[in-house]
Enzyme design. Structure first.
Site, PDB file in Angstrom:
ATOM      1  N   ARG A 153       0.830  -1.213   0.000  1.00  0.00           N
ATOM      2  CA  ARG A 153       0.000   0.000   0.000  1.00  0.00           C
ATOM      3  C   ARG A 153       0.869   1.270   0.000  1.00  0.00           C
ATOM      4  O   ARG A 153       1.002   1.952  -1.008  1.00  0.00           O
ATOM      5  CB  ARG A 153      -0.941  -0.003   1.232  1.00  0.00           C
ATOM      6  CG  ARG A 153      -2.109   0.971   1.114  1.00  0.00           C
ATOM      7  CD  ARG A 153      -1.812   2.408   1.503  1.00  0.00           C
ATOM      8  NE  ARG A 153      -1.326   2.519   2.887  1.00  0.00           N
ATOM      9  CZ  ARG A 153      -0.797   3.633   3.372  1.00  0.00           C
ATOM     10  NH1 ARG A 153      -0.686   4.712   2.605  1.00  0.00           N
ATOM     11  NH2 ARG A 153      -0.347   3.670   4.614  1.00  0.00           N
ATOM     12  N   ASP A 154       1.534   1.538   1.112  1.00  0.00           N
ATOM     13  CA  ASP A 154       2.302   2.775   1.257  1.00  0.00           C
ATOM     14  C   ASP A 154       3.484   2.781   0.292  1.00  0.00           C
ATOM     15  O   ASP A 154       3.862   3.836  -0.241  1.00  0.00           O
ATOM     16  CB  ASP A 154       2.803   2.879   2.704  1.00  0.00           C
ATOM     17  CG  ASP A 154       3.391   4.229   3.038  1.00  0.00           C
ATOM     18  OD1 ASP A 154       3.352   5.142   2.205  1.00  0.00           O
ATOM     19  OD2 ASP A 154       3.920   4.365   4.162  1.00  0.00           O
ATOM     20  N   ASN A 156      10.513   5.131   3.274  1.00  0.00           N
ATOM     21  CA  ASN A 156      10.054   4.131   4.235  1.00  0.00           C
ATOM     22  C   ASN A 156      11.217   3.289   4.755  1.00  0.00           C
ATOM     23  O   ASN A 156      12.097   2.880   3.991  1.00  0.00           O
ATOM     24  CB  ASN A 156       9.063   3.184   3.544  1.00  0.00           C
ATOM     25  CG  ASN A 156       7.653   3.721   3.552  1.00  0.00           C
ATOM     26  OD1 ASN A 156       7.167   4.136   4.593  1.00  0.00           O
ATOM     27  ND2 ASN A 156       7.009   3.740   2.400  1.00  0.00           N
ATOM     28  N   CYS A 199      12.607   5.270  -2.854  1.00  0.00           N
ATOM     29  CA  CYS A 199      13.764   5.308  -3.764  1.00  0.00           C
ATOM     30  C   CYS A 199      14.597   6.553  -3.463  1.00  0.00           C
ATOM     31  O   CYS A 199      14.090   7.677  -3.512  1.00  0.00           O
ATOM     32  CB  CYS A 199      13.321   5.330  -5.215  1.00  0.00           C
ATOM     33  SG  CYS A 199      14.719   5.205  -6.343  1.00  0.00           S
ATOM     34  N   HIS A 248      10.361   7.018   8.838  1.00  0.00           N
ATOM     35  CA  HIS A 248      10.909   7.171   7.491  1.00  0.00           C
ATOM     36  C   HIS A 248      12.408   7.433   7.600  1.00  0.00           C
ATOM     37  O   HIS A 248      12.877   8.061   8.549  1.00  0.00           O
ATOM     38  CB  HIS A 248      10.208   8.315   6.760  1.00  0.00           C
ATOM     39  CG  HIS A 248       8.858   7.920   6.249  1.00  0.00           C
ATOM     40  ND1 HIS A 248       8.103   8.712   5.435  1.00  0.00           N
ATOM     41  CD2 HIS A 248       8.137   6.780   6.425  1.00  0.00           C
ATOM     42  CE1 HIS A 248       6.964   8.099   5.133  1.00  0.00           C
ATOM     43  NE2 HIS A 248       6.959   6.936   5.732  1.00  0.00           N
TER      44      HIS A 248
END
Lengths: 334, 334
Positions: free
Chosen positions: A26-27, A267, A258, A227
């Site tokens: 999802r994220d 993430n 990325c 993050h």
């Protein structure tokens, strides 16, 4: 992973077991430029389950106009729903994000048993992301959470910008505590504290968790969502573990983060997290080798290497002997 | 850095001040493919000093055949030596690596006041790197350290492969402790514990530091040198700080650790370290903005972006407002 690395050193004051809340499908995919076919997504979720992940956030029932990457939610959820029916400890929780009551209805109609809403600790981000004030967004979520609970579904509340905000800078602890309390009052059974721009440091994490405890929020209701924008995610996780947190969000292969993309959200990579947890002797149920292979497979689909350092270190090296050539070359006769 | 981020949360049980031992010009550039002109290196060292670094490892007096990147040692050291004569707290220590007695003589003749030797905790790496057994390498270093101390120079002992070894896998704690004791007996005044292949985790770090203490090695003599190969460097640093370590090695901009190079050693980036230290309310004397600008300048010389996440996050964004566009785009209407 037959090399005996990482060595496991169980450490006093840390939990014996951690539940990894995998957000890659999802994220992660939501923040990738490449549109991934629904069949590939379904295989991705199955591979994650087979690697031992027991909570995999599948998709979002947001309007396709806003997030075209997840426009296939109504085809994806049924394609993976069988994982939730695996027996006993093999059953996989498959939460989905629901932005509003309409999204919730669609998710429940497809059999979703866990949903999540996405709130903001700051006015600026509530405005930018939801075009509402914080109060208005919580009013919007109230019937969503209530209806989900009536239907017997679990309800997670994401709270973004818990540490810093791109417009407002530092976010006061009491601001975050206040919104957390309100999300719990709505009926959320778990809160995920998000460091959306990655600026938190370990002392800040401890301070926020302490402030939440003092306001009556038990650590058992809290997950952390860091993050790696400033490289702090794993150190912050360590601070959270020391405080007793046992649910950690991460993204397989660091999907969605990325490092060279302007839109990188950074993430925390599940593999980097699992390397640390296993080194600390903490049980996750995850097979790091299978997980890494899954992330390499997905990176091939996306046409770019994984930003996870652990994936890069392990991928393409069948044994640790391969590492030796690099070390030898680079340190020769220092 | 006028944004108030990272917020500082002084944390109980951590040191008030940390000395960053900057290894970019030596360990970093040695592992970069690009040959950097000596004038650029000299400017790099000056810029690091101007950013507040007070220990900058400049170069290595190794035979140029082995490390052509550092073949200019005899021109570089005199070009920066003035930094050591700055008054009081502004004086910069400028250690250099010396592989043997001949290298030491060359360094001392040029006025070096701090030198370092590079030992291995494992037989495999001693053989690969020095073509000697561990015993033979310590015999080679004995007169080097003795002579350095006679000349009034500081002597640091690097110890590589303290956690895992590419040939041997896990490295037993008592093996590392044994070589540490012998390096101290030779006269080293500081030991830098290297995780050369980046496999350590925080519990392993605590276990090694504890074992060293139990063998009579005081924490005050120890520095840590972590590599970010598996993303663990900063979490490991946090564990070391909790144990009382106050000297941490790192490389400006993550030099020497380009994530996509096969030869990546993955040095911890000084900027990522400083972000965490300042967030913990720990004094470093370092101006993060000037340091980041220096790393961007060096990355331009090398023709590739810095692998430091903090450098990437800060570079090219004059204010945190710039970050907002990314966050807004990527989270729109979740």
């Amino acid at each position: 992973m037959t090399t005996g690395l990482p060595m496991a050193f169980p450490t006093e004051g840390l939990p014996a077991r951690v539940r990894v809340h995998e957000v890659g499908p999802r994220d992660g995919l939501q923040n990738e430029a490449t549109l991934v076919p629904v069949e590939v997504k379904a295989e991705f979720v199955h591979r994650l389950a087979d690697a031992g992940l027991r909570t995999v956030e599948v998709t979002s029932f947001v309007h396709p106009k806003w997030v075209p990457q997840l426009a296939d939610a109504e085809r994806l959820l049924p394609a993976v729903a069988g994982l939730a029916d695996r027996p006993g400890a093999d059953a996989v929780r498959l939460p989905v994000l629901v932005p509003n009551k309409r999204g919730l209805d669609r998710a429940l109609a497809l059999g979703a048993r866990d949903v999540a809403v996405f709130a903001s600790a700051t006015e600026s981000f509530a405005r930018a992301n939801l075009n509402r004030t914080v109060d208005e967004s919580l009013e919007m979520f109230a019937p969503v959470v209530a209806r989900a609970r009536e239907a017997g579904a679990g309800a997670r509340g994401y709270l973004s910008m818990c540490f810093g905000d791109p417009w407002e800078g530092p976010v006061p602890l009491d601001r975050v505590v206040g919104v957390c309390r309100r999300l719990l009052d709505l009926g959320c059974d778990e809160l995920s504290l998000g460091d959306t721009i990655g600026v938190a440091t370990p002392g800040h994490v401890t301070a926020l968790l302490t402030a939440l405890n003092e306001a009556g929020v038990p650590t058992g209701r809290l997950a952390v969502h860091f993050h790696d924008t400033y490289g702090q995610a794993l150190a912050n996780t360590l601070a959270a573990l020391r405080h007793g947190v046992t649910t950690v969000d991460s993204s397989a292969g660091g999907l969605g983060g990325c490092p060279y993309a302007r839109s990188a959200t950074g993430n925390l990579a599940t593999e980097d997290l699992v390397w640390m947890l296993h080194g600390l002797g903490i049980d996750t149920g995850i097979d790091l080798g299978r997980l890494t292979a899954t992330s390499v497979w997905m990176a091939d689909h996306l046409g770019r290497p994984s930003p996870s350092r652990t994936v890069r270190a392990l991928a393409g090296r069948s044994t640790f002997q391969d590492v030796s050539r690099d070390s030898r070359d680079s340190h020769k006769e220092q």
